[in-house]
Design an enzyme around this catalytic site. Structure first.
Site, mmCIF file in Angstrom:
data_model
loop_
_atom_site.group_PDB
_atom_site.id
_atom_site.type_symbol
_atom_site.label_atom_id
_atom_site.label_comp_id
_atom_site.label_asym_id
_atom_site.label_seq_id
_atom_site.Cartn_x
_atom_site.Cartn_y
_atom_site.Cartn_z
ATOM 1 N N GLY A 163 20.583 11.363 48.830
ATOM 2 C CA GLY A 163 20.806 11.905 47.485
ATOM 3 C C GLY A 163 20.880 10.818 46.430
ATOM 4 N N HIS A 199 18.756 0.805 49.153
ATOM 5 C CA HIS A 199 18.966 1.532 50.421
ATOM 6 C C HIS A 199 19.434 0.590 51.531
ATOM 7 C CE1 HIS A 199 16.935 4.973 48.756
ATOM 8 N NE2 HIS A 199 15.755 4.396 48.696
ATOM 9 N N ARG A 202 25.595 10.931 53.582
ATOM 10 C CA ARG A 202 25.268 12.349 53.753
ATOM 11 C C ARG A 202 25.275 12.634 55.244
ATOM 12 N NH1 ARG A 202 19.649 15.357 51.657
ATOM 13 N NH2 ARG A 202 20.466 17.479 51.818
ATOM 14 N N LYS A 234 15.018 20.793 48.452
ATOM 15 C CA LYS A 234 15.896 21.957 48.579
ATOM 16 C C LYS A 234 17.256 21.726 47.921
ATOM 17 C CE LYS A 234 14.574 25.337 51.631
ATOM 18 N NZ LYS A 234 13.412 25.118 52.454
HETATM 19 P P1 A3P Z 1 16.584 17.696 50.598
HETATM 20 O O1 A3P Z 1 15.330 17.079 51.125
HETATM 21 O O2 A3P Z 1 17.541 18.090 51.688
HETATM 22 O O3 A3P Z 1 16.335 18.790 49.632
HETATM 23 P P2 A3P Z 1 17.060 10.763 47.812
HETATM 24 O O4 A3P Z 1 17.145 10.923 46.347
HETATM 25 O O5 A3P Z 1 18.052 9.762 48.330
HETATM 26 O O6 A3P Z 1 15.679 10.517 48.261
HETATM 27 O O7 A3P Z 1 17.575 12.124 48.474
HETATM 28 C C1 A3P Z 1 16.808 13.273 48.333
HETATM 29 C C2 A3P Z 1 17.642 14.489 48.658
HETATM 30 O O8 A3P Z 1 18.540 14.757 47.575
HETATM 31 C C3 A3P Z 1 16.758 15.730 48.792
HETATM 32 O O9 A3P Z 1 17.373 16.545 49.788
HETATM 33 C C4 A3P Z 1 16.849 16.308 47.398
HETATM 34 O O10 A3P Z 1 16.493 17.664 47.311
HETATM 35 C C5 A3P Z 1 18.317 16.069 47.097
HETATM 36 N N1 A3P Z 1 18.605 16.155 45.655
HETATM 37 C C6 A3P Z 1 17.918 15.580 44.645
HETATM 38 N N2 A3P Z 1 18.446 15.905 43.458
HETATM 39 C C7 A3P Z 1 19.512 16.700 43.711
HETATM 40 C C8 A3P Z 1 20.458 17.358 42.866
HETATM 41 N N3 A3P Z 1 20.398 17.261 41.537
HETATM 42 N N4 A3P Z 1 21.406 18.102 43.472
HETATM 43 C C9 A3P Z 1 21.457 18.216 44.814
HETATM 44 N N5 A3P Z 1 20.588 17.621 45.659
HETATM 45 C C10 A3P Z 1 19.618 16.858 45.115
#
Ligand code: A3P
Length: 291
Positions: A45, A107, A129, A249
């Site tokens: 996230g 990361h 997470r 999602k």
């Molecule tokens: P999912 O693939 O489970 O939907 P990162 O930014 O570290 O690459 O993480 C991506 C994850 O964070 C994805 O999870 C994405 O949908 C979720 N994400 C991105 N923006 C978000 C928001 N505003 N609220 C909740 N989850 C979010």
């Protein structure tokens, strides 16, 4: 598979985004005492946290919307990609030109970060997470992003996830390494799940940690602005063609549709072997989100 990634100190990295030279050059990066450092394994996230912290920081600094855009433009002009380990080795010199407070996202595990991160007064916010949702998110990301290898099936991906044969290596190792730093008072941990559960409470903790002062009415405004829907709608503008891939999602618990009984048990065993009884495990509430 091997052309898309290179190995550095036993960990794979995306070859189109980073290089061994950049990771070497990173060692001499000088942190500033007011740097705002955000860390999270891929798919925990990090884009969401980045947006939240940028909003909190700019509200505290009383920047206008224009000034916020300007900061992002300066980063683009200086070709400072939004992950510390991305880009060319020269970026660290260019980063000296960024005005304070710099918001720095990475990361990486602690042993690949510059010493100055831990020696300066800079504060580090670690995002975690639950490993099962992280794996599912990373599975889709690998298969959708041209810079990463594709996997023929979930089962194949799962094996790679458990063995750490992925960009950024094993999430379990990442957590074990960060757990060693957990008593450092300049490091705070926040979880994706707690932000989902009560974003205002989470944001208040973050603001207190970094010393940002906001008014009560700022928090609901930021919640709205950083909601999954709002960020997804704006994603073409903010993340270009990767928008749809990044905002997939945004929920807790979708792993349930992916893990077989055996995979589920294997993950539980692995998590317990690596992190049972640790402070980080307690913070992650594995038993709540992975059962
Ligand atoms: P999912 O693939 O489970 O939907 P990162 O930014 O570290 O690459 O993480 C991506 C994850 O964070 C994805 O999870 C994405 O949908 C979720 N994400 C991105 N923006 C978000 C928001 N505003 N609220 C909740 N989850 C979010």
């Amino acid at each position: 598979l091997e052309d898309l990634q290179f190995s550095y100190k036993g960990i794979l990295f995306p070859a189109t985004l980073s290089s061994p030279e950049t990771l070497e050059a990173l060692k001499s990066f000088e942190a500033r005492s007011d740097d705002v450092i955000l860390i999270g394994y891929p798919k925990t996230g990090t884009n969401w946290l980045d947006e939240i912290v940028r909003e909190l920081e700019s509200t505290d600094a009383k920047y206008t919307e224009e000034e916020m855009k300007e900061t992002i433009n300066v980063e683009k002009e200086l070709q400072i990609f939004p992950r510390l380990e991305f880009g060319d080795p020269g970026k660290f010199e260019r980063m000296k030109k960024l005005p304070s407070r710099r918001i720095i996202l990475t990361h990486l595990p602690p042993h690949l970060l510059p010493r100055s991160f831990f020696q300066s007064k800079a504060k580090i916010l670690l995002l975690v997470r639950n490993p099962k949702d992280t794996a599912v998110s990373y599975y889709h990301f690998n298969n959708n992003l041209p810079m990463l290898p594709s996997f023929a099936s979930w089962d194949e991906f799962f094996t790679a996830f458990m063995n750490g044969r992925l960009s950024y290596g094993s999430y379990f190792d990442h957590l074990v390494e960060w757990n060693k730093c957990i008593d450092n008072e300049r490091i705070m941990v926040i979880s994706y799940e707690e932000l989902k559960e009560n974003q205002i409470v989470g944001m208040k903790k973050i603001a207190a940690f970094f010393g940002f002062s906001l008014s009560e009415e700022d928090f609901p405004r930021i919640v709205k602005k950083t909601s999954f829907q709002a960020m997804k709608e704006k994603s073409k503008e903010t993340h270009g063609k990767f928008g749809d891939i990044l905002f997939r999602k945004g929920v807790v618990g979708s792993w349930r549709g992916y893990f077989s009984k055996a995979q589920n048990e294997e993950t539980d065993r692995k998590f317990h072997d690596c992190l049972r009884g640790t402070k980080l495990a307690a913070r992650m509430k594995y038993d709540v989100y992975c059962k």
